[in-house]
Design a protein around this motif. Sequence first.
Motif, PDB file in Angstrom:
ATOM      1  N   GLN A 121      66.205  39.200  41.874  1.00 51.56           N
ATOM      2  CA  GLN A 121      65.703  38.284  40.856  1.00 51.56           C
ATOM      3  C   GLN A 121      66.651  38.289  39.670  1.00 51.56           C
ATOM      4  N   LYS A 122      66.653  37.192  38.938  1.00 48.47           N
ATOM      5  CA  LYS A 122      67.560  37.034  37.802  1.00 48.47           C
ATOM      6  C   LYS A 122      66.999  37.757  36.582  1.00 48.47           C
ATOM      7  N   CYS A 123      67.813  38.612  35.962  1.00 48.63           N
ATOM      8  CA  CYS A 123      67.381  39.324  34.760  1.00 48.63           C
ATOM      9  C   CYS A 123      67.496  38.399  33.545  1.00 48.63           C
ATOM     10  N   PRO A 124      66.600  38.518  32.566  1.00 49.44           N
ATOM     11  CA  PRO A 124      66.577  37.578  31.433  1.00 49.44           C
ATOM     12  C   PRO A 124      67.774  37.672  30.498  1.00 49.44           C
ATOM     13  N   TYR A 125      68.548  38.767  30.571  1.00 51.19           N
ATOM     14  CA  TYR A 125      69.712  38.928  29.698  1.00 51.19           C
ATOM     15  C   TYR A 125      71.016  38.565  30.413  1.00 51.19           C
ATOM     16  N   CYS A 126      70.959  38.293  31.710  1.00 51.17           N
ATOM     17  CA  CYS A 126      72.168  38.167  32.530  1.00 51.17           C
ATOM     18  C   CYS A 126      72.770  36.769  32.436  1.00 51.17           C
ATOM     19  N   ASP A 127      74.073  36.715  32.080  1.00 48.87           N
ATOM     20  CA  ASP A 127      74.770  35.434  32.053  1.00 48.87           C
ATOM     21  C   ASP A 127      75.843  35.360  33.133  1.00 48.87           C
ATOM     22  N   ALA A 169      75.969  48.506  42.547  1.00 48.22           N
ATOM     23  CA  ALA A 169      74.703  48.685  43.264  1.00 48.22           C
ATOM     24  C   ALA A 169      73.564  48.790  42.267  1.00 48.22           C
ATOM     25  N   ASN A 170      72.399  48.285  42.654  1.00 52.83           N
ATOM     26  CA  ASN A 170      71.190  48.462  41.861  1.00 52.83           C
ATOM     27  C   ASN A 170      70.293  49.487  42.540  1.00 52.83           C
ATOM     28  N   GLN A 188      63.292  54.084  31.161  1.00 50.70           N
ATOM     29  CA  GLN A 188      61.942  53.965  30.624  1.00 50.70           C
ATOM     30  C   GLN A 188      61.232  52.729  31.187  1.00 50.70           C
ATOM     31  N   PRO A 189      60.056  52.909  31.776  1.00 53.35           N
ATOM     32  CA  PRO A 189      59.360  51.796  32.463  1.00 53.35           C
ATOM     33  C   PRO A 189      59.197  50.548  31.606  1.00 53.35           C
ATOM     34  N   GLN A 190      58.789  50.714  30.345  1.00 51.61           N
ATOM     35  CA  GLN A 190      58.577  49.539  29.493  1.00 51.61           C
ATOM     36  C   GLN A 190      59.880  48.778  29.250  1.00 51.61           C
ATOM     37  N   LYS A 191      60.963  49.515  29.068  1.00 43.86           N
ATOM     38  CA  LYS A 191      62.253  48.868  28.823  1.00 43.86           C
ATOM     39  C   LYS A 191      62.765  48.191  30.095  1.00 43.86           C
ATOM     40  N   LEU A 192      62.566  48.835  31.235  1.00 49.89           N
ATOM     41  CA  LEU A 192      62.977  48.229  32.500  1.00 49.89           C
ATOM     42  C   LEU A 192      62.214  46.931  32.749  1.00 49.89           C
ATOM     43  N   GLN A 193      60.930  46.953  32.431  1.00 53.31           N
ATOM     44  CA  GLN A 193      60.121  45.742  32.602  1.00 53.31           C
ATOM     45  C   GLN A 193      60.612  44.628  31.678  1.00 53.31           C
ATOM     46  N   ALA A 194      60.920  44.981  30.435  1.00 52.59           N
ATOM     47  CA  ALA A 194      61.402  43.981  29.475  1.00 52.59           C
ATOM     48  C   ALA A 194      62.732  43.375  29.909  1.00 52.59           C
ATOM     49  N   LEU A 195      63.542  44.181  30.597  1.00 55.35           N
ATOM     50  CA  LEU A 195      64.849  43.723  31.054  1.00 55.35           C
ATOM     51  C   LEU A 195      64.784  43.007  32.401  1.00 55.35           C
ATOM     52  N   GLY A 196      63.610  42.952  32.997  1.00 55.46           N
ATOM     53  CA  GLY A 196      63.460  42.279  34.274  1.00 55.46           C
ATOM     54  C   GLY A 196      64.011  43.060  35.447  1.00 55.46           C
ATOM     55  N   ARG A 197      64.173  44.380  35.277  1.00 56.72           N
ATOM     56  CA  ARG A 197      64.726  45.193  36.354  1.00 56.72           C
ATOM     57  C   ARG A 197      63.646  45.479  37.400  1.00 56.72           C
TER      58      ARG A 197
END
Length: 385
Positions: free
Chosen positions: A18-24, A100-101, A129-138
């Motif tokens: 899935q596309k992350c919200p910060y990724c260009d 790799a992810n 950190q789970p909250q930060k990963l969620q915010a980053l769309g990871r």
Amino acid sequence: MQTLPPLSLYVHVPWCVQKCPYCDFNSHALKGGVPEADYVDALLADLTQDLHYVQQRELTTIFIGGGTPSLLSAEAIERLLQGIAKRIPLADDCEITLEANPGTVESDKFAQFQQAGINRISIGVQSFQPQKLQALGRIHGRNEAINAAQMAQQAGLQSFNLDLMHGLPDQSVADAIADLTQGIALAPPHLSWYQLTIEPNTLFHSRPPTLPDDDILWDIYEKGDEKLRQAGYQQYEVSAYFKSDSQVDYRCRHNLNYWRFGDYLGIGCGAHGKITLPVEGRIIRTSKIKHPKGYLEASNGYRHQTQAIAVADLPFEYFMNRLRLFEAFPQNEYSKLTGQAMSQIEPILANAEAQGLLSLTEESIQLTAKGHRYLNSLLEMFLPE
């Protein structure tokens, strides 16, 4: 006389889960399976069309990025690397990196990649950190990130890198340092630690999150840099650290070639390249067809655009890369790699030295600590008038 620099190869794999919200970057959410056989065929055909740019050089590094290249099977990676080696000779110590992810890793996949010819893995952790990963769309969690690093340690690779970000939405200094502490505990030979920036054409650009202010960002950087140094890491580039070892140089050689204004071929969807043509007295940038469907169906070649770097732009292009590194570099390197006279930049260098941004000797140029802090302002001095 313009000098032909070392040559690297960048391979772009455009798919991710899935596309992350910060990724260009040129990445596309996967719908169905990866058409890996067709894509490897296209990559090798793309490379074949660019072979005239090799100019009797060998490849010093290969970097397979994305997207999420670890979505490909080890068999596809092996066929790709074998096809590359048949077309261009590889240096005996060629560094071959795969991004790799953690969310795409299986228990034995790193070992399979290593057997396929990969000798360096770069793992996109970003945060633990789970909250930060969620915010980053990871799509991975803390445990997956830790397990991925541990698997990389066990895979027999020459090196591996962890990517961590700071300056995340609503991130405190303590949060950022906790991420860094966990990353250091996993003992990666190389650690990329860079600040989140909001880029155009991203979800974060259209819906900006609340980011830390400049004072917090600087506090994060200073405390993090101190922690990394105390743990035995040396900073060699604006956002990269390596574990100092008298026997092994863990710096990313592919990125070093970028920043030293080396040449690189770019193959794959939307991949960019930079090639020196001494006989023609110019440097060109290339880009490839951006969309996977168009790239796979290309019938008249894979190139989207080829453009020469204007002479007036060469000072900025060169120093934008070269000043990412903290190492001293030869005064005459600019002339050798660009074919332009030093008189073109001497007044700018003198002005930068007077402001304490650069340190100059008769033989070398080096970024100062002040120049590092005000790097954007320094680079603006090299822009054409």
